[in-house]
Design a protein around this motif. Sequence first.
Motif, PDB file in Angstrom:
ATOM      1  N   LEU A 321     -21.697  26.283  96.521  1.00 32.93           N
ATOM      2  CA  LEU A 321     -21.345  27.269  97.543  1.00 32.93           C
ATOM      3  C   LEU A 321     -20.528  26.638  98.667  1.00 32.93           C
ATOM      4  O   LEU A 321     -19.612  27.268  99.213  1.00 32.93           O
ATOM      5  N   GLN A 322     -20.848  25.402  99.027  1.00 26.04           N
ATOM      6  CA  GLN A 322     -20.064  24.722 100.064  1.00 26.04           C
ATOM      7  C   GLN A 322     -18.621  24.516  99.609  1.00 26.04           C
ATOM      8  O   GLN A 322     -17.677  24.713 100.388  1.00 26.04           O
ATOM      9  N   TYR A 324     -17.044  26.364  97.295  1.00 28.95           N
ATOM     10  CA  TYR A 324     -16.422  27.688  97.191  1.00 28.95           C
ATOM     11  C   TYR A 324     -16.016  28.204  98.570  1.00 28.95           C
ATOM     12  O   TYR A 324     -14.891  28.692  98.762  1.00 28.95           O
ATOM     13  N   ASP A 325     -16.927  28.098  99.530  1.00 26.68           N
ATOM     14  CA  ASP A 325     -16.635  28.611 100.873  1.00 26.68           C
ATOM     15  C   ASP A 325     -15.480  27.849 101.515  1.00 26.68           C
ATOM     16  O   ASP A 325     -14.636  28.444 102.200  1.00 26.68           O
ATOM     17  N   GLY A 326     -15.439  26.531 101.295  1.00 26.22           N
ATOM     18  CA  GLY A 326     -14.339  25.750 101.849  1.00 26.22           C
ATOM     19  C   GLY A 326     -13.006  26.109 101.224  1.00 26.22           C
ATOM     20  O   GLY A 326     -11.987  26.239 101.918  1.00 26.22           O
ATOM     21  N   TRP A 328     -12.294  28.977  99.799  1.00 25.76           N
ATOM     22  CA  TRP A 328     -11.969  30.345 100.212  1.00 25.76           C
ATOM     23  C   TRP A 328     -11.383  30.359 101.620  1.00 25.76           C
ATOM     24  O   TRP A 328     -10.369  31.013 101.881  1.00 25.76           O
ATOM     25  N   ALA A 329     -12.017  29.625 102.527  1.00 24.88           N
ATOM     26  CA  ALA A 329     -11.530  29.599 103.908  1.00 24.88           C
ATOM     27  C   ALA A 329     -10.136  28.995 103.988  1.00 24.88           C
ATOM     28  O   ALA A 329      -9.314  29.405 104.820  1.00 24.88           O
ATOM     29  N   PRO A 343     -14.768  38.749  96.694  1.00 23.19           N
ATOM     30  CA  PRO A 343     -15.173  37.345  96.832  1.00 23.19           C
ATOM     31  C   PRO A 343     -16.682  37.166  96.794  1.00 23.19           C
ATOM     32  O   PRO A 343     -17.188  36.157  96.310  1.00 23.19           O
ATOM     33  N   ASN A 344     -17.428  38.148  97.307  1.00 25.03           N
ATOM     34  CA  ASN A 344     -18.882  38.028  97.310  1.00 25.03           C
ATOM     35  C   ASN A 344     -19.450  38.092  95.900  1.00 25.03           C
ATOM     36  O   ASN A 344     -20.450  37.432  95.594  1.00 25.03           O
ATOM     37  N   ARG A 347     -18.890  34.747  94.377  1.00 26.25           N
ATOM     38  CA  ARG A 347     -19.822  33.794  94.994  1.00 26.25           C
ATOM     39  C   ARG A 347     -21.231  33.968  94.428  1.00 26.25           C
ATOM     40  O   ARG A 347     -21.937  32.987  94.158  1.00 26.25           O
ATOM     41  N   TYR A 351     -23.446  31.199  92.378  1.00 27.86           N
ATOM     42  CA  TYR A 351     -24.786  30.804  92.818  1.00 27.86           C
ATOM     43  C   TYR A 351     -25.793  30.950  91.675  1.00 27.86           C
ATOM     44  O   TYR A 351     -26.599  30.043  91.415  1.00 27.86           O
ATOM     45  N   LYS A 448     -17.484  19.117 102.364  1.00 28.77           N
ATOM     46  CA  LYS A 448     -16.599  19.814 103.294  1.00 28.77           C
ATOM     47  C   LYS A 448     -15.152  19.566 102.886  1.00 28.77           C
ATOM     48  O   LYS A 448     -14.785  18.447 102.525  1.00 28.77           O
TER      49      LYS A 448
END
Length: 518
Positions: A321-322, A324-326, A328-329, A343-344, A347, A351, A448
């Motif tokens: 998830l870290q 994916y979120d990085g 995506w951002a 996107p959710n 995600r 998960y 990160k």
Amino acid sequence: MLRVLDECNKVSADFSADPVHDLRVALRRCRSMADGMMAMDPDRNWKAMKKAGKQLFQRLGALRDVQIMMEWIEKLNLAEFSELSPGDEKASVEIVPGMKSAATPPDVPADPASALLRILQARETEQKREAHAALEEFDRKQWSHSLPQRAARVRPGSAVFKHLALERWTNARELHTLALRNRSQVAFHTLRIGIKRFRYIVENFLPAEHEAWSKDLKHLQDLLGDVHDLDVLWATAQSHHIFGDDASRKAWHERITHERTKRIDEYRQKTVGPDSLWNVWRAGLPHGQQIHQIATRRMKLWAKALDPDFAHSERVAQLSLQLYDGLWAGRMLRLTPLQNGKPNELRSSLYAAALLHDVGKSEGQKGHHKQSQELIQKHGTPLGWNEDDMRRASLVARFHVGALPARSHKSIRDLLPDEQKSVILLSAILRLANALDSAHDGHIRKLKIENAPPPSPRANGFARKPAPLGKNEALVIAAEGYTQGTTTAQTAAAERYLLETVIRRPVVIRPMKALAIR
């Protein structure tokens, strides 16, 4: 579960109506308990117990149906509708299907009720022999050893069981709507089974709710049970041609229809409108975000029972998830417009795949990724999760090791192009996250994206999009606890290839810089 053994001993004496009924009730409750336990404890003995219970339950069913019809003939006082008056010629009666006598023998009753009773009594004797054979074949060991102890470990009243009850409620509520819409015999019978399954989950696992709801649940089940019994009685009476004239047939039909309609009307009164019992039960079960959260807890319990190192899977899920979120951002996922709209969902699939990717190890290490896919698919979609998300998760788990996912692979070749891209993207993230915990020791604690800063706010309150990376600029992943030259570093270097292919740029992993202490 031990009650089944007691009821087996009681019923074996003469297979009379009450002991047969009590044994079937005990068996159904055990099978319902097995359903509930299998949602969290995938021990194979639960499935075996459920199968054995079903076989005995079904073989006792024919005997129970005969006994119920005999009770209803007496309860409805159907003997008063005699088709013949003294001196009339006796009508032929079909004692055995397919065989008729031209005239009723002197010892055969003339009225329909007595004729049907004679038929049912003969059938009861035959079904008792079948029930005795079924009981002899029934393996009672599953009820006397490990399963009662396994069941004792579960805490009744937990949120997980409320979620399971909500699944049963949802299914039964849909059957309720269908039954009231078409009013068919099959629909009401199926509804009765749905309510029974909901009731037994409440009875087995939710003591507080059982105390509050048991009376109403049993009453509705009994009403619909009577409807089914009356339907079977009328169908049986017709199939055996016990009526010698239209008057007796009409009298029976009117009496049975009257009793059936009365029970359906009472059911409607209790289940339609703002004060419906369905609304009362629903109010005591999970709502909103609770449903998804508890469903995830259920999924974790199930995975924990299969995965030999579930702590590793939980760490991999967080690292995934870290990442994916990085990505995506930093706008580096290269999603299509359709994928950007969900996107959710992607995600959630990632998960679930990360949590469940090693459940296949319960079947052995070799090819465990394929077994994981099969087990996830068999597990199904818990209420609160999306079916497409879970299907995608099973495919991503399939590709967390082994062959790289390709559009031509048989597992994904039939998917739409966007869905193929989604599976490949999520597989790339999961493979790298899994590699970063390949030592199963949790020394990689955080990830990160170092050169993908978050959007900065503008003066007018809107966020600026992050500046894209240069054409050949590498994606830099900072990993807390990472050390160059270790086995983990070598494994990650090998597994980053798929992610590099997806985002079309090199991937560099390096230790996360420690924050300066002032």
